[in-house]
Design a protein around this motif. Structure first.
Motif, PDB file in Angstrom:
ATOM      1  N   GLY A 259       3.269  -7.707  -1.477  1.00  0.00           N
ATOM      2  CA  GLY A 259       3.481  -6.244  -2.093  1.00  0.00           C
ATOM      3  C   GLY A 259       1.754  -6.245  -2.314  1.00  0.00           C
ATOM      4  N   PHE A 260       1.975  -5.120  -2.391  1.00  0.00           N
ATOM      5  CA  PHE A 260       0.505  -3.701  -2.218  1.00  0.00           C
ATOM      6  C   PHE A 260       0.945  -2.724  -3.197  1.00  0.00           C
ATOM      7  N   ARG A 261       0.033  -2.148  -3.234  1.00  0.00           N
ATOM      8  CA  ARG A 261      -0.496  -0.425  -4.199  1.00  0.00           C
ATOM      9  C   ARG A 261      -1.048   0.016  -3.796  1.00  0.00           C
ATOM     10  N   VAL A 262      -0.485   1.160  -3.263  1.00  0.00           N
ATOM     11  CA  VAL A 262      -1.060   2.369  -3.035  1.00  0.00           C
ATOM     12  C   VAL A 262      -0.718   3.476  -4.194  1.00  0.00           C
ATOM     13  N   GLY A 263      -2.433   4.127  -4.777  1.00  0.00           N
ATOM     14  CA  GLY A 263      -2.238   4.442  -5.982  1.00  0.00           C
ATOM     15  C   GLY A 263      -1.846   3.458  -7.116  1.00  0.00           C
ATOM     16  N   ARG A 264      -0.972   4.297  -7.393  1.00  0.00           N
ATOM     17  CA  ARG A 264       0.111   3.434  -8.513  1.00  0.00           C
ATOM     18  C   ARG A 264       1.441   2.974  -7.586  1.00  0.00           C
ATOM     19  N   HIS A 265       1.984   3.094  -6.763  1.00  0.00           N
ATOM     20  CA  HIS A 265       2.700   2.937  -6.249  1.00  0.00           C
ATOM     21  C   HIS A 265       3.248   1.138  -5.593  1.00  0.00           C
ATOM     22  N   LEU A 266       3.830   0.786  -5.531  1.00  0.00           N
ATOM     23  CA  LEU A 266       4.068  -0.309  -4.891  1.00  0.00           C
ATOM     24  C   LEU A 266       4.884  -0.564  -3.709  1.00  0.00           C
ATOM     25  N   ARG A 267       4.370  -0.863  -2.451  1.00  0.00           N
ATOM     26  CA  ARG A 267       4.826  -0.727  -1.439  1.00  0.00           C
ATOM     27  C   ARG A 267       4.962  -2.306  -0.757  1.00  0.00           C
ATOM     28  N   PHE A 268       5.840  -2.290   0.596  1.00  0.00           N
ATOM     29  CA  PHE A 268       6.010  -3.751   0.938  1.00  0.00           C
ATOM     30  C   PHE A 268       5.651  -3.566   2.280  1.00  0.00           C
ATOM     31  N   ASP A 269       5.516  -4.503   2.972  1.00  0.00           N
ATOM     32  CA  ASP A 269       4.932  -4.626   4.617  1.00  0.00           C
ATOM     33  C   ASP A 269       6.462  -4.727   4.723  1.00  0.00           C
ATOM     34  N   PRO A 270       7.380  -4.488   6.388  1.00  0.00           N
ATOM     35  CA  PRO A 270       8.998  -5.180   6.539  1.00  0.00           C
ATOM     36  C   PRO A 270       8.714  -6.314   6.926  1.00  0.00           C
TER      37      PRO A 270
END
Length: 78
Positions: free
Chosen positions: A52-63
């Motif tokens: 996963g990776f952070r965008v600001g304080r938000h955690l996101r996952f590449d499908p």
């Protein structure tokens, strides 16, 4: 409709397309029928879940990373 859990065999036989957007921890909870988002954060701390990776304080996952992680788990189960 009966509420049943998918087995690894079901997942391997019926790969579902993933969304074309980045996934949130809540998306992973829904996709994998996890108890809570805390499970996703524990995976991240232990480095056992999908990358996963952070965008600001938000955690996101590449499908694509999530699919690779699932495929790796299926390979270990075989």
């Amino acid at each position: 409709m009966a509420n049943r859990r998918l087995t690894l065999a079901d997942v391997a036989a019926e790969p579902r397309p993933l969304p074309s957007r980045y996934l949130t921890p809540e998306d992973l909870v829904e996709m994998f029928d996890l108890p809570s988002v805390e499970t996703v954060y524990q995976w991240r701390r232990k480095r056992t879940g999908p990358r996963g990776f952070r965008v600001g304080r938000h955690l996101r996952f590449d499908p694509i990373d999530v699919r690779a992680w699932v495929d790796a788990r299926l390979g270990e189960a075989a």
